[in-house]
Design a protein around this motif. Structure first.
Motif: not given
Length: 262
Positions: A219-223, A227-228, A230-234
């Motif tokens: 969670k900390t390294i997430g910007i 946040y995207n 659709r990109c994450r699920m790809t």
């Protein structure tokens, strides 16, 4: 040559058993309409013929593939057996019969349905296995590393060498919940065994803390501004989320779990 529309081969479900079906077809000059594993359901009017597994016959067929077709075809057949391609056995059988006729050029005959479907299925298998090399999450139980996966294809044989080299001094197990099998590494030896269900011991507090720390790091390294979903699920399909520590609930971080196939 017999081409009876109701002739169906059945076999023990092993790769060697399937190669024996190929041997039987050539030896008896007959072409089965289908090849079924132990859990396959023949048609009402099918004439079933069980093919015994003979290691010598299987080896003869396996050794003939690179000679009469190509090494690439041999690898395709070996990996194709691990896939979820529909009528996997029949697809491999027909691929080999065509390959024995035309030789190595079969690998580029993508207009043929069996060649095309087999190559697509193997691509799906290797892609899934590649993702698991990064998405497998181990937990420590009694000084052993244990991970649980739920793959679509039977990826354990493809993953074995990678994790054996990466954790060569560790005792670890990767449990495939889908196929009820486990890859076990101990004392430099790797084997894949069948396990109907797996009951893990009580989770140690130290391991629970590692899980919390990993979630906190994730969670900390997430910007937030980038946040995207659709990109994450790809790059991290939802199919893998169930066994990723990043997405565990608070209860899953601490509570003993019984892993059972439905």
């Amino acid at each position: 040559m017999l081409n009876g529309a109701d002739l169906v081969y059945t076999y023990d479900g092993s790769f060697e058993g399937l190669l024996c079906c190929v041997f039987e077809s050539y030896e008896k000059k007959e072409i089965p309409e289908d090849i079924l594993p132990p859990d396959g359901q023949p048609g009402l009017f099918d004439s079933c013929k069980f093919i015994e597994t003979d290691h010598e016959k299987a080896q003869r067929v396996y050794d003939s593939i690179p000679i009469k077709i190509s090494l690439e075809a041999q690898e395709l057949v070996k990996l194709g057996f691990l896939t979820i391609v529909p009528q996997r056995e029949l697809s491999i059988f027909r691929f080999l019969r065509l390959g024995y006729k035309v030789g190595g050029k079969i690998m580029s005959m993508l207009m043929d349905d069996n060649v095309n479907s087999l190559q697509k299925a193997v691509h799906h298998l290797t892609t899934e296995a590649h993702k698991y090399k990064g998405f497998i999450r181990f937990s420590i139980y009694n000084e052993a590393l244990v991970a649980v996966i739920e793959p679509k294809n039977f990826v354990l044989p493809v993953l074995a060498a990678h994790f054996a080299n990466r954790f060569r001094n560790e005792v670890f197990m990767i449990y495939d919940k889908t196929h009820k099998s486990a890859l076990i590494h101990q004392a430099g030896r790797v084997e894949i065994v069948e396990i109907d269900d797996l009951e893990l011991p009580e989770l140690e507090e130290k391991e629970a803390e590692f899980r919390r720390l990993w979630q906190r790091y994730y969670k900390t390294i997430g910007i937030e501004s980038r946040y995207n979903p659709r990109c994450r699920m790809t790059f991290m399909p939802k199919h893998f989320w169930n066994q990723l520590t990043e997405f565990y609930s608070e209860q899953e971080l601490t509570v003993r779990k019984r892993l059972k196939n439905s």
